[in-house]
Design an enzyme around this catalytic site. Structure first.
Site, mmCIF file in Angstrom:
data_model
loop_
_atom_site.group_PDB
_atom_site.id
_atom_site.type_symbol
_atom_site.label_atom_id
_atom_site.label_comp_id
_atom_site.label_asym_id
_atom_site.label_seq_id
_atom_site.Cartn_x
_atom_site.Cartn_y
_atom_site.Cartn_z
ATOM 1 C CB CYS A 166 -1.545 -0.323 0.883
ATOM 2 S SG CYS A 166 -2.250 1.200 0.938
ATOM 3 C CG HIS A 189 -2.727 -3.327 3.792
ATOM 4 N ND1 HIS A 189 -2.185 -2.071 4.850
ATOM 5 C CD2 HIS A 189 -4.011 -1.779 3.408
ATOM 6 C CE1 HIS A 189 -2.372 -1.482 4.797
ATOM 7 N NE2 HIS A 189 -3.223 -1.173 3.487
ATOM 8 C CD GLU A 247 0.194 -4.706 5.881
ATOM 9 O OE1 GLU A 247 0.291 -5.443 4.829
ATOM 10 O OE2 GLU A 247 -0.085 -3.357 5.882
HETATM 11 N N1 GLN Z 1 -2.993 6.885 1.037
HETATM 12 C C1 GLN Z 1 -2.170 6.057 2.391
HETATM 13 C C2 GLN Z 1 -1.218 6.527 1.064
HETATM 14 O O1 GLN Z 1 -1.402 7.690 -0.404
HETATM 15 C C3 GLN Z 1 -1.891 4.957 1.248
HETATM 16 C C4 GLN Z 1 -2.798 3.984 2.476
HETATM 17 C C5 GLN Z 1 -2.337 2.747 2.982
HETATM 18 O O2 GLN Z 1 -1.085 2.241 3.565
HETATM 19 N N2 GLN Z 1 -3.508 1.934 3.883
HETATM 20 O O3 GLN Z 1 -0.301 6.629 1.605
#
Ligand code: GLN
Length: 194
Positions: free
Chosen positions: A78, A170, A172
């Protein structure tokens, strides 16, 4: 095997817990010198702007960049895959893109209605895996060297390029060990560990 988890912000504890259940006791990385002896690094989910700020404050930008030259495997989830990208679809100085993966990502690309959702993905070499997406980025461009290991509605969501692995979801936060196992296999095959 010396695996680090970047522990400045975000869900690094969750990554550390998954790694522990796979028999690896990770180093929680907050200082540059901790990167020196690593065989692999995980960059967690969180907020890429906050992580970037802390990376700069802690003097971690240059040593993180060097991981590429050293060929040290990196796994980002992410916000982590955002930092690993070559570029953002909408350039933003508040976010570092290290270019470990030849991809372009759009942050927060799923809109309000679908800020977070859960689905099952078919992952190459693994099979069905549950995946949680939270304010996820969308991979909008992939280079020719990038292998797409899973897609969601036509978008790449798990990609690999050499020793670098990135997920827009994710692994995790659900009881899934397979994606971390895949990363550990990558680490084992990338470097002589002695
Ligand atoms: N929206 C977040 C970002 O731009 C990422 C979201 C996440 O890691 N759950 O960093």
């Amino acid at each position: 095997m010396n695996i680090g988890v970047l522990a400045l912000q975000g869900d690094f504890e969750e990554h550390a817990a998954v790694l522990r259940s796979l028999g690896v006791d990770p180093v929680l990385v907050t200082r540059p010198e901790q990167l020196e002896s690593l065989h692999g690094l995980v960059i967690p989910g969180g907020e890429s702007t906050t992580m970037t700020r802390l990376i700069r404050v802690e003097g971690l930008e240059a040593p993180l960049r060097q991981l590429k030259e050293r060929g040290v495997p990196v796994f980002g989830t992410c916000a982590g895959i955002i930092l690993m990208a070559r570029a953002l679809a909408e350039p933003d100085d508040r976010v570092i893109t290290f270019g470990f993966l030849d991809i372009v990502v759009a942050r927060n690309a799923y809109g309000r209605q679908r800020e977070s959702f859960e689905t099952t993905l078919q992952v190459q070499g693994i099979g069905a895996v549950k995946a949680v997406f939270i304010r996820a980025p969308r991979v909008v461009q992939v280079g020719t060297e990038v292998e797409v290991l899973a897609e969601h509605e036509g978008d790449p969501v798990l990609v690999r390029q050499g020793p670098f692995l990135g997920a827009t979801f994710h692994p995790e936060v659900v009881p899934t060990l397979e994606i971390h196992q895949l990363f550990l296999d990558l680490v084992r095959s990338s470097a002589p560990i002695g």
